[in-house]
Design an enzyme around this catalytic site. Structure first.
Site, short mmCIF file in Angstrom:
data_model
loop_
_atom_site.label_atom_id
_atom_site.label_comp_id
_atom_site.label_asym_id
_atom_site.label_seq_id
_atom_site.Cartn_x
_atom_site.Cartn_y
_atom_site.Cartn_z
N CYS A 57 -81.08 -7.61 77.38
CA CYS A 57 -81.87 -6.58 76.68
C CYS A 57 -81.39 -6.37 75.24
O CYS A 57 -81.94 -5.55 74.52
CB CYS A 57 -81.85 -5.26 77.44
SG CYS A 57 -80.29 -4.36 77.29
N HIS A 68 -65.21 -18.08 64.31
CA HIS A 68 -65.59 -18.07 65.73
C HIS A 68 -65.88 -16.66 66.24
O HIS A 68 -65.78 -16.39 67.43
CB HIS A 68 -64.49 -18.75 66.56
CG HIS A 68 -64.35 -20.21 66.24
ND1 HIS A 68 -63.22 -20.94 66.52
CD2 HIS A 68 -65.20 -21.08 65.65
CE1 HIS A 68 -63.40 -22.19 66.10
NE2 HIS A 68 -64.57 -22.30 65.57
P1 NAD Z 1 -55.11 -24.65 69.26
O1 NAD Z 1 -54.75 -23.85 70.47
O2 NAD Z 1 -55.93 -25.88 69.40
O3 NAD Z 1 -53.77 -25.09 68.50
C1 NAD Z 1 -52.75 -24.18 68.20
C2 NAD Z 1 -51.69 -24.88 67.37
O4 NAD Z 1 -50.72 -23.90 67.02
C3 NAD Z 1 -50.95 -26.00 68.13
O5 NAD Z 1 -50.94 -27.17 67.33
C4 NAD Z 1 -49.52 -25.43 68.30
O6 NAD Z 1 -48.53 -26.41 68.15
C5 NAD Z 1 -49.42 -24.44 67.17
N1 NAD Z 1 -48.51 -23.31 67.41
C6 NAD Z 1 -48.17 -22.72 68.58
N2 NAD Z 1 -47.31 -21.71 68.39
C7 NAD Z 1 -47.07 -21.66 67.05
C8 NAD Z 1 -46.27 -20.83 66.22
N3 NAD Z 1 -45.52 -19.83 66.72
N4 NAD Z 1 -46.27 -21.07 64.89
C9 NAD Z 1 -47.01 -22.07 64.36
N5 NAD Z 1 -47.79 -22.91 65.10
C10 NAD Z 1 -47.82 -22.69 66.42
O7 NAD Z 1 -55.74 -23.63 68.25
P2 NAD Z 1 -56.93 -23.78 67.21
O8 NAD Z 1 -56.69 -24.95 66.33
O9 NAD Z 1 -57.07 -22.44 66.64
O10 NAD Z 1 -58.23 -24.13 68.07
C11 NAD Z 1 -58.48 -23.48 69.29
C12 NAD Z 1 -59.70 -22.61 69.41
O11 NAD Z 1 -59.26 -21.57 70.25
C13 NAD Z 1 -60.17 -21.92 68.19
O12 NAD Z 1 -61.52 -22.17 68.17
C14 NAD Z 1 -59.95 -20.41 68.43
O13 NAD Z 1 -61.17 -19.73 68.25
C15 NAD Z 1 -59.63 -20.28 69.86
N6 NAD Z 1 -58.48 -19.40 70.24
C16 NAD Z 1 -58.26 -18.21 69.59
C17 NAD Z 1 -57.18 -17.40 69.95
C18 NAD Z 1 -56.95 -16.12 69.21
O14 NAD Z 1 -57.90 -15.47 68.78
N7 NAD Z 1 -55.70 -15.70 69.01
C19 NAD Z 1 -56.31 -17.81 70.97
C20 NAD Z 1 -56.58 -19.01 71.64
C21 NAD Z 1 -57.66 -19.80 71.23
ZN ZN Z 2 -78.95 -5.18 79.00
#
Ligand code: NAD
Ligand code: ZN
Length: 255
Positions: free
Chosen positions: A131, A120
């Site tokens: 631009c 992502h």
């Molecule tokens: P999601 O938010 O859908 O799911 C996160 C999962 O992690 C949940 O099932 C939750 O139970 C679990 N979780 C929470 N804390 C945890 C821990 N300490 N240890 C283990 N598991 C834990 O995330 P996703 O599946 O990555 O999909 C969401 C989208 O959001 C992705 O496309 C991503 O690009 C984006 N996103 C990225 C970030 C980042 O870069 N850190 C943060 C938020 C969302």
């Molecule tokens: Zn520009």
């Protein structure tokens, strides 16, 4: 099976693997202070994803996207946690060959992982959609501190967008192709901190499974795909992964 047994089993599978691939989601960075989207305390309880994280939302109102990003600004200052370091350690040991991540926070690289496929994109680079001028995060640090929407320094456009994949945008095809290849090659596929509901990323564990990989899940709660995993460990990634690595190390030393 009690948790300790599942950690031992995961460690045993990983120690015997030749081609480990790790697949991570927002949950792995939760212990670094970055909120997840779904799950308890997920951001979608507060924000409308259509509005703040889609390309049409950005086009309609970049401010809404930026307000949301300011909330996530920890991303810029967050540090890797023991889960990121444990994965980098498995790569140094020659077991993990690639990390496929849905995260945009670059914490895997900062923890020392070398082969990281960012499905992502990442927050480190930005483009002016008008631009096409390219920017680095460092160009807009002050905007972040003052919560001001960045504006193109060349053409004045308000449409300066980080190189992250928003809803409604395609994934970078070359990265996705490499990720599919890695999933096919894996003999163990380890999912950490993902709800497995965002497609096409969530297709990858199914590909790995159908090509014969042993499947390990480390997540805070059950996912929609739990049935495809051989070992499921529910809990905090930052606590569980270092324990798994300890098991792997002791098995390697004794073999
Ligand atoms: P999601 O938010 O859908 O799911 C996160 C999962 O992690 C949940 O099932 C939750 O139970 C679990 N979780 C929470 N804390 C945890 C821990 N300490 N240890 C283990 N598991 C834990 O995330 P996703 O599946 O990555 O999909 C969401 C989208 O959001 C992705 O496309 C991503 O690009 C984006 N996103 C990225 C970030 C980042 O870069 N850190 C943060 C938020 C969302
Ligand atoms: Zn520009």
């Amino acid at each position: 099976m009690i948790e300790r047994d599942r950690i031992e089993e995961a460690g045993w599978i990983i120690a015997n693997a030749k081609y480990g691939v790790v697949f991570t989601g927002a949950g792995i960075s939760a212990e670094s202070g970055i909120p997840t989207f779904r799950g308890e305390d997920g951001l979608w309880k507060k924000y409308d994803p259509e509005e703040v994280a889609s390309i049409w939302g950005f086009r309609r109102n970049p401010r809404a996207f930026w307000e949301f990003s300011f909330e996530l600004r920890n991303k810029l200052f967050a540090e890797p946690n023991p889960a990121h370091y444990a994965i980098a350690e498995l790569e140094r040991m020659g077991i993990v060959k690639a990390v496929i991540t849905q995260n945009v926070d670059t914490l895997h690289q900062r923890a020392g992982s070398r082969r990281v496929l960012e499905l992502h994109g990442s927050m480190t680079k930005l483009d002016c959609l008008d631009c096409r001028k390219e920017y680095d995060w460092s160009d807009f640090v002050e905007n972040f501190e003052r919560r001001e929407v960045p504006r193109c320094k060349a053409c004045g456009s308000w449409y300066v967008k980080p190189r992250v994949v928003l809803f409604g945008e395609p994934l970078p095809m070359d990265v996705l192709e490499q990720a599919v290849e890695e999933a096919r090659s894996a003999d163990v596929f380890i999912v950490v901190g993902s709800s497995l509901v965002v497609y096409p990323a969530a297709e990858l564990p199914y590909i790995a499974k159908s090509c014969g990989a042993k499947m390990i899940l480390v997540n805070a709660e059950p996912t929609v795909a739990d049935h495809i995993f051989d070992v499921r460990i529910y809990g905090r990634a930052g606590e569980i992964l270092p324990r798994i690595v300890e098991v792997v190390k002791s098995l390697k030393q004794n073999s």
